[in-house]
Design a protein around this motif. Structure first.
Motif, PDB file in Angstrom:
ATOM      1  N   ILE A 125       3.280  63.408  45.036  1.00  0.00           N
ATOM      2  CA  ILE A 125       3.292  64.622  45.848  1.00  0.00           C
ATOM      3  C   ILE A 125       4.396  65.568  45.385  1.00  0.00           C
ATOM      4  O   ILE A 125       4.181  66.785  45.261  1.00  0.00           O
ATOM      5  N   PHE A 126       5.588  65.038  45.101  1.00  0.00           N
ATOM      6  CA  PHE A 126       6.684  65.884  44.641  1.00  0.00           C
ATOM      7  C   PHE A 126       6.317  66.596  43.338  1.00  0.00           C
ATOM      8  O   PHE A 126       6.607  67.779  43.147  1.00  0.00           O
ATOM      9  N   ARG A 127       5.666  65.865  42.430  1.00  0.00           N
ATOM     10  CA  ARG A 127       5.286  66.478  41.150  1.00  0.00           C
ATOM     11  C   ARG A 127       4.262  67.582  41.351  1.00  0.00           C
ATOM     12  O   ARG A 127       4.361  68.651  40.729  1.00  0.00           O
ATOM     13  N   ARG A 128       3.283  67.334  42.178  1.00  0.00           N
ATOM     14  CA  ARG A 128       2.233  68.329  42.391  1.00  0.00           C
ATOM     15  C   ARG A 128       2.749  69.563  43.134  1.00  0.00           C
ATOM     16  O   ARG A 128       2.239  70.663  42.946  1.00  0.00           O
ATOM     17  N   LEU A 129       3.747  69.375  44.002  1.00  0.00           N
ATOM     18  CA  LEU A 129       4.304  70.507  44.740  1.00  0.00           C
ATOM     19  C   LEU A 129       5.400  71.227  43.956  1.00  0.00           C
ATOM     20  O   LEU A 129       5.903  72.250  44.399  1.00  0.00           O
ATOM     21  N   ARG A 130       5.752  70.655  42.788  1.00  0.00           N
ATOM     22  CA  ARG A 130       6.811  71.225  41.953  1.00  0.00           C
ATOM     23  C   ARG A 130       8.152  71.268  42.701  1.00  0.00           C
ATOM     24  O   ARG A 130       8.849  72.289  42.729  1.00  0.00           O
ATOM     25  N   VAL A 131       8.464  70.149  43.349  1.00  0.00           N
ATOM     26  CA  VAL A 131       9.683  70.040  44.141  1.00  0.00           C
ATOM     27  C   VAL A 131      10.897  69.931  43.223  1.00  0.00           C
ATOM     28  O   VAL A 131      10.889  69.163  42.246  1.00  0.00           O
ATOM     29  N   ARG A 132      11.971  70.683  43.554  1.00  0.00           N
ATOM     30  CA  ARG A 132      13.223  70.638  42.796  1.00  0.00           C
ATOM     31  C   ARG A 132      14.387  70.549  43.788  1.00  0.00           C
ATOM     32  O   ARG A 132      14.541  71.391  44.654  1.00  0.00           O
ATOM     33  N   GLY A 133      15.185  69.553  43.628  1.00  0.00           N
ATOM     34  CA  GLY A 133      16.376  69.434  44.467  1.00  0.00           C
ATOM     35  C   GLY A 133      16.162  68.603  45.711  1.00  0.00           C
ATOM     36  O   GLY A 133      15.047  68.482  46.232  1.00  0.00           O
ATOM     37  N   ASP A 134      17.254  68.061  46.224  1.00  0.00           N
ATOM     38  CA  ASP A 134      17.180  67.185  47.395  1.00  0.00           C
ATOM     39  C   ASP A 134      16.770  67.934  48.649  1.00  0.00           C
ATOM     40  O   ASP A 134      16.096  67.378  49.522  1.00  0.00           O
ATOM     41  N   ASP A 135      17.207  69.196  48.778  1.00  0.00           N
ATOM     42  CA  ASP A 135      16.850  69.948  49.990  1.00  0.00           C
ATOM     43  C   ASP A 135      15.348  70.182  50.077  1.00  0.00           C
ATOM     44  O   ASP A 135      14.762  70.112  51.171  1.00  0.00           O
ATOM     45  N   GLU A 136      14.682  70.437  48.955  1.00  0.00           N
ATOM     46  CA  GLU A 136      13.233  70.611  48.956  1.00  0.00           C
ATOM     47  C   GLU A 136      12.527  69.285  49.254  1.00  0.00           C
ATOM     48  O   GLU A 136      11.523  69.256  49.972  1.00  0.00           O
ATOM     49  N   LYS A 137      13.044  68.201  48.690  1.00  0.00           N
ATOM     50  CA  LYS A 137      12.454  66.889  48.979  1.00  0.00           C
ATOM     51  C   LYS A 137      12.544  66.570  50.465  1.00  0.00           C
ATOM     52  O   LYS A 137      11.597  66.065  51.068  1.00  0.00           O
TER      53      LYS A 137
END
Length: 277
Positions: free
Chosen positions: A50-62
């Motif tokens: 899910i993180f890869r598909r959403l292009r998540v960057r950084g702990d705050d986004e996670k």
């Protein structure tokens, strides 16, 4: 079935998400879009995926993604789904299937109307032709009556359908503008109705065009009226080819015939008035 859009209700969305931060609101929007585009309108229970598909960057986004998943999504049999989005997806698929079915029914109805119009037109043409023939038979040739032109197209189609019945070809049901134009061009190529009849006889005599091939393919009206197909037909590309054994037998028969003919010619005639000179 792929559905390229979903209904969005801003009032409902705002009422449910007013407490979210801007980062969480953006994460929720991306999760809904990703879930909608994933088969089954659900996500795999795999945080890394899910993180890869959403292009998540950084702990705050996670952390924002985790918060939204915990509040608005639930896990079922190893998948993550949103109940409201799942209902919208099911309704959208139902509407799309209904529209597709209605489209098929509409197309079938139009095709049926075209077929009926074609049959009705031919019947009217035949009836009018019979009436004209009856009128001509009641008047003398010196009455100055105008001879009605022959509808070569209708006659050519009737000739094809008659051949199709015995050759196993599909019959013509609809004579549209494109088909009429192609048939008119082929009639011009072969010199009119007489040449067309010869072409049909040539096609019927071809085993290949009558389904005797490894695919079971047969000729059709569109094939015979196409420039390429008609040219190949008339040039003999589809003529019946004898097997090598048949060719050898034919050659042997020819040699025997020549020997017999020579024997007759060399025989002394019994009377001067008979025999070969």
């Amino acid at each position: 079935m792929s559905t390229p859009y979903f209904r969005f209700y801003p009032t409902d969305y705002e009422a449910d998400t007013a407490h979210l931060t801007l980062l969480e609101d953006g994460a929720y929007s991306r999760l809904l879009r990703l879930c909608w585009m994933t088969p089954g309108c659900s996500l795999p229970d795999d945080e890394g995926w899910i993180f890869r598909r959403l292009r998540v960057r950084g702990d705050d986004e996670k952390q924002a993604v985790r918060s939204v998943l915990n509040e608005f999504f639930r896990k079922v049999d190893g998948r993550i789904c949103n109940d409201r989005l799942a209902r919208e997806h099911e309704q959208a698929v139902g509407r799309q299937e209904a529209a597709s079915e209605n489209g098929k029914k509409s197309a079938a109805k139009k095709a049926s109307l075209k077929t009926n119009d074609f049959i009705s037109t031919n019947q009217n043409q035949n009836q009018n032709q019979e009436e004209e023939e009856d009128k001509s038979s009641l008047s003398s040739a010196d009455d100055g009556a105008v001879v009605q032109p022959i509808d070569e197209i209708a006659i050519a189609v009737s000739a094809y359908n008659a051949s199709a019945a015995s050759a196993g070809w599909p019959k013509v049901q609809v004579l549209n503008k494109t088909r009429r134009s192609s048939l008119k061009a082929r009639l011009k190529d072969c010199g009119g109705l007489d040449g067309w009849v010869v072409a049909l006889a040539k096609a019927k005599a071809s085993p290949h065009l009558c389904g005797q091939n490894n695919r079971g393919w047969t000729a059709s009206f569109d094939f015979l009226t196409s420039q390429s197909g008609f040219t190949k037909l008339m040039e003999g590309n589809y003529d019946d080819r004898q097997s090598p054994q048949q060719n050898r037998q034919s050659a042997a028969d020819d040699r025997f015939g020549r020997i017999a003919d020579a024997a007759v010619r060399n025989r002394a005639p019994s009377r001067p008035d008979f025999g070969f000179r």
